[in-house]
Design a protein around this motif. Sequence first.
Motif, PDB file in Angstrom:
ATOM      1  N   LEU A 146      14.451  95.609  11.224  1.00 53.28           N
ATOM      2  CA  LEU A 146      15.092  94.682  10.273  1.00 53.28           C
ATOM      3  C   LEU A 146      15.575  93.412  10.979  1.00 53.28           C
ATOM      4  O   LEU A 146      15.537  92.325  10.406  1.00 53.28           O
ATOM      5  CB  LEU A 146      16.249  95.383   9.540  1.00 53.28           C
ATOM      6  N   ARG A 147      16.005  93.564  12.229  1.00 58.10           N
ATOM      7  CA  ARG A 147      16.403  92.366  12.998  1.00 58.10           C
ATOM      8  C   ARG A 147      15.193  91.473  13.251  1.00 58.10           C
ATOM      9  O   ARG A 147      15.247  90.255  13.113  1.00 58.10           O
ATOM     10  CB  ARG A 147      17.027  92.809  14.327  1.00 58.10           C
ATOM     11  N   MET A 148      14.058  92.097  13.599  1.00 64.18           N
ATOM     12  CA  MET A 148      12.843  91.292  13.842  1.00 64.18           C
ATOM     13  C   MET A 148      12.364  90.643  12.542  1.00 64.18           C
ATOM     14  O   MET A 148      11.760  89.575  12.557  1.00 64.18           O
ATOM     15  CB  MET A 148      11.733  92.165  14.437  1.00 64.18           C
ATOM     16  N   LEU A 149      12.637  91.293  11.416  1.00 60.29           N
ATOM     17  CA  LEU A 149      12.205  90.733  10.125  1.00 60.29           C
ATOM     18  C   LEU A 149      13.077  89.557   9.708  1.00 60.29           C
ATOM     19  O   LEU A 149      12.571  88.502   9.321  1.00 60.29           O
ATOM     20  CB  LEU A 149      12.262  91.839   9.049  1.00 60.29           C
ATOM     21  N   HIS A 150      14.399  89.734   9.806  1.00 66.77           N
ATOM     22  CA  HIS A 150      15.309  88.732   9.242  1.00 66.77           C
ATOM     23  C   HIS A 150      15.885  87.771  10.292  1.00 66.77           C
ATOM     24  O   HIS A 150      16.551  86.795   9.926  1.00 66.77           O
ATOM     25  CB  HIS A 150      16.468  89.428   8.510  1.00 66.77           C
ATOM     26  N   GLY A 151      15.709  88.095  11.565  1.00 68.90           N
ATOM     27  CA  GLY A 151      16.239  87.215  12.606  1.00 68.90           C
ATOM     28  C   GLY A 151      17.732  87.378  12.813  1.00 68.90           C
ATOM     29  O   GLY A 151      18.359  86.569  13.503  1.00 68.90           O
ATOM     30  N   ALA A 152      18.323  88.399  12.199  1.00 69.10           N
ATOM     31  CA  ALA A 152      19.763  88.666  12.351  1.00 69.10           C
ATOM     32  C   ALA A 152      19.975  90.158  12.136  1.00 69.10           C
ATOM     33  O   ALA A 152      19.168  90.804  11.445  1.00 69.10           O
ATOM     34  CB  ALA A 152      20.552  87.878  11.305  1.00 69.10           C
ATOM     35  N   PRO A 153      21.056  90.713  12.699  1.00 71.44           N
ATOM     36  CA  PRO A 153      21.288  92.154  12.524  1.00 71.44           C
ATOM     37  C   PRO A 153      21.439  92.510  11.043  1.00 71.44           C
ATOM     38  O   PRO A 153      22.039  91.759  10.273  1.00 71.44           O
ATOM     39  CB  PRO A 153      22.597  92.403  13.277  1.00 71.44           C
ATOM     40  N   ALA A 154      20.899  93.665  10.668  1.00 73.52           N
ATOM     41  CA  ALA A 154      20.971  94.089   9.265  1.00 73.52           C
ATOM     42  C   ALA A 154      22.264  94.847   9.010  1.00 73.52           C
ATOM     43  O   ALA A 154      22.884  95.372   9.939  1.00 73.52           O
ATOM     44  CB  ALA A 154      19.787  95.007   8.954  1.00 73.52           C
ATOM     45  N   ALA A 155      22.670  94.896   7.738  1.00 71.23           N
ATOM     46  CA  ALA A 155      23.843  95.693   7.354  1.00 71.23           C
ATOM     47  C   ALA A 155      23.551  97.168   7.619  1.00 71.23           C
ATOM     48  O   ALA A 155      22.404  97.606   7.488  1.00 71.23           O
ATOM     49  CB  ALA A 155      24.131  95.482   5.869  1.00 71.23           C
ATOM     50  N   PRO A 156      24.587  97.954   7.979  1.00 72.30           N
ATOM     51  CA  PRO A 156      24.353  99.376   8.295  1.00 72.30           C
ATOM     52  C   PRO A 156      23.666 100.126   7.155  1.00 72.30           C
ATOM     53  O   PRO A 156      22.819 100.987   7.395  1.00 72.30           O
ATOM     54  CB  PRO A 156      25.763  99.926   8.536  1.00 72.30           C
ATOM     55  N   GLU A 157      23.999  99.784   5.880  1.00 71.95           N
ATOM     56  CA  GLU A 157      23.367 100.542   4.782  1.00 71.95           C
ATOM     57  C   GLU A 157      21.879 100.216   4.667  1.00 71.95           C
ATOM     58  O   GLU A 157      21.067 101.068   4.282  1.00 71.95           O
ATOM     59  CB  GLU A 157      24.096 100.359   3.448  1.00 71.95           C
ATOM     60  N   ALA A 158      21.491  98.984   5.047  1.00 72.23           N
ATOM     61  CA  ALA A 158      20.064  98.624   5.018  1.00 72.23           C
ATOM     62  C   ALA A 158      19.334  99.384   6.135  1.00 72.23           C
ATOM     63  O   ALA A 158      18.245  99.930   5.925  1.00 72.23           O
ATOM     64  CB  ALA A 158      19.905  97.121   5.188  1.00 72.23           C
ATOM     65  N   THR A 159      19.950  99.432   7.325  1.00 69.52           N
ATOM     66  CA  THR A 159      19.344 100.167   8.440  1.00 69.52           C
ATOM     67  C   THR A 159      19.184 101.631   8.076  1.00 69.52           C
ATOM     68  O   THR A 159      18.135 102.242   8.315  1.00 69.52           O
ATOM     69  CB  THR A 159      20.229 100.033   9.706  1.00 69.52           C
ATOM     70  N   LYS A 160      20.210 102.192   7.463  1.00 67.94           N
ATOM     71  CA  LYS A 160      20.176 103.609   7.063  1.00 67.94           C
ATOM     72  C   LYS A 160      19.031 103.838   6.054  1.00 67.94           C
ATOM     73  O   LYS A 160      18.303 104.828   6.126  1.00 67.94           O
ATOM     74  CB  LYS A 160      21.530 103.959   6.430  1.00 67.94           C
ATOM     75  N   ALA A 161      18.882 102.903   5.099  1.00 64.47           N
ATOM     76  CA  ALA A 161      17.844 103.062   4.078  1.00 64.47           C
ATOM     77  C   ALA A 161      16.456 103.018   4.717  1.00 64.47           C
ATOM     78  O   ALA A 161      15.581 103.827   4.378  1.00 64.47           O
ATOM     79  CB  ALA A 161      17.982 101.964   3.022  1.00 64.47           C
ATOM     80  N   LEU A 162      16.231 102.096   5.663  1.00 62.82           N
ATOM     81  CA  LEU A 162      14.906 102.025   6.297  1.00 62.82           C
ATOM     82  C   LEU A 162      14.660 103.270   7.143  1.00 62.82           C
ATOM     83  O   LEU A 162      13.560 103.833   7.136  1.00 62.82           O
ATOM     84  CB  LEU A 162      14.767 100.753   7.155  1.00 62.82           C
ATOM     85  N   ASP A 163      15.696 103.726   7.858  1.00 66.30           N
ATOM     86  CA  ASP A 163      15.558 104.926   8.680  1.00 66.30           C
ATOM     87  C   ASP A 163      15.170 106.118   7.791  1.00 66.30           C
ATOM     88  O   ASP A 163      14.260 106.898   8.123  1.00 66.30           O
ATOM     89  CB  ASP A 163      16.890 105.195   9.398  1.00 66.30           C
ATOM     90  N   THR A 164      15.851 106.248   6.647  1.00 63.65           N
ATOM     91  CA  THR A 164      15.540 107.342   5.718  1.00 63.65           C
ATOM     92  C   THR A 164      14.106 107.222   5.215  1.00 63.65           C
ATOM     93  O   THR A 164      13.378 108.221   5.106  1.00 63.65           O
ATOM     94  CB  THR A 164      16.515 107.300   4.512  1.00 63.65           C
ATOM     95  N   TYR A 165      13.674 106.002   4.927  1.00 68.18           N
ATOM     96  CA  TYR A 165      12.294 105.794   4.459  1.00 68.18           C
ATOM     97  C   TYR A 165      11.290 106.246   5.527  1.00 68.18           C
ATOM     98  O   TYR A 165      10.342 106.977   5.235  1.00 68.18           O
ATOM     99  CB  TYR A 165      12.074 104.312   4.108  1.00 68.18           C
ATOM    100  N   LEU A 166      11.504 105.805   6.780  1.00 67.73           N
ATOM    101  CA  LEU A 166      10.552 106.136   7.857  1.00 67.73           C
ATOM    102  C   LEU A 166      10.453 107.655   8.038  1.00 67.73           C
ATOM    103  O   LEU A 166       9.367 108.200   8.228  1.00 67.73           O
ATOM    104  CB  LEU A 166      10.977 105.463   9.168  1.00 67.73           C
ATOM    105  N   VAL A 167      11.599 108.334   7.962  1.00 65.76           N
ATOM    106  CA  VAL A 167      11.607 109.804   8.078  1.00 65.76           C
ATOM    107  C   VAL A 167      10.865 110.422   6.885  1.00 65.76           C
ATOM    108  O   VAL A 167      10.038 111.334   7.041  1.00 65.76           O
ATOM    109  CB  VAL A 167      13.059 110.328   8.142  1.00 65.76           C
ATOM    110  N   THR A 168      11.127 109.888   5.693  1.00 68.24           N
ATOM    111  CA  THR A 168      10.570 110.469   4.466  1.00 68.24           C
ATOM    112  C   THR A 168       9.049 110.419   4.453  1.00 68.24           C
ATOM    113  O   THR A 168       8.396 111.328   3.943  1.00 68.24           O
ATOM    114  CB  THR A 168      11.157 109.723   3.236  1.00 68.24           C
TER     115      THR A 168
END
Length: 363
Positions: A146-168
């Motif tokens: 998400l940092r590479m996508l947006h150029g800035a650190p992502a909110a923790p809930e966004a990181t959590k959502a992407l992590d859950t997606y990758l696992v799923t």
Amino acid sequence: MNNGLDDVVAAETVMSDVDGLAGRLIIRGYSLDDLAGSRSYEEVIGLLLAGFFEDLPPERELAARLGVARAEIFETLVPFAAALHRLPVTDALRAAMARLADGEDLATALRLIAAPAVLVPAFIRLRQGEPAVAPRPANGHAADILRMLHGAPAAPEATKALDTYLVTVSDHGLNASTFTARVVASTHAGLVSSILAALGALKGPLHGGAPGPVLDMLDGIGAPGEAEAWLEATLDKGERLMGFGHRIYRVRDPRAEALKGSVRALAAGGQQTAGRLVLAESVEAAATCILARRKPDRPLQINVEFYTALLLEALGFPRESFTGVFAMGRVAGWIGHSREQALYGRLIRPQSRYVGPRPDQAA
Ligand code: ACO
């Protein structure tokens, strides 16, 4: 002859079990319900690769080595991205990954897991006229994407959502792309060859190419009150509803449940996602009813792609990149299956039945 190989068992695997009647998915002994949201993608990579590489390190070291692999991919492959970024994202990803040297070792596996994570954000940014952002190896995989996508650190809930997606989406039995990976691995061609072939299979709209069209459908419908008429008209034209139906599941796809939970969490913090969710839920309800009436013998419910579309949109991925983001998660499963096939399987070589002319009949 079994057109489509329905119900054919073509491999024994320790990777995952898809129970279509119960609507359950087991990944390396764990129910998806227990993994999604509670284990990081790096932990699940460790699970998926266990037993297939002699030098597989413990989780923390594996995560560190994956970070180093992201940096290596940025240095070696992103310079070529500038020449490729006008291609559709999945095609550009395939072309860039084709530059990797083939191999069967852990370093090759980590490069293959790192490659979509680094290249997809780079292609998205280059397509938008922005420079690619270098990874930070010390970051978690999802946070860094998400940092590479947006150029800035992502909110923790966004990181959590992407992590859950990758696992799923990390593994799912002998789906079309995983079977493709195993066919190539059965010839001992090497992991890069297997994963490139799998990426080609993933791209199609009957497999991993559906979530973009799911958003097109929601855009076409526009408002909850329009859902029924739009869906009926689409089915009258003989078209399929994207994000519905599955070869194996005869009840709701369990991955859809996990992803819907993540979308709900994101919707709590954003009006746009909340609006999309209201629309999506009404489309889901209307379509499930209409499909049950039209196809009473074939249970057709939402599949993983339906809420994937909302989740990835909420995280800021453009729809043309969704298949590439799917590859970021599924690549670990492809690698585990490929190693399992190469180590313990046989050359996959089914037969076909010839229905063309015989020499005595040919003109
Ligand atoms: N919308 C409308 N009708 C459908 C749908 C759908 N989404 N899916 C299946 N049907 C109908 C078919 O038209 C067919 O009807 P018929 O017997 O009257 O001709 C019947 O259900 C059986 O369909 P098949 O094509 O035999 O089912 P199959 O197991 O091959 O297809 C698939 C599974 C490809 C996922 C299908 O349901 C589909 O095309 N869905 C839409 C695309 C999609 O969402 N793809 C993502 C899948 S998830 C993944 O791969 C990660």
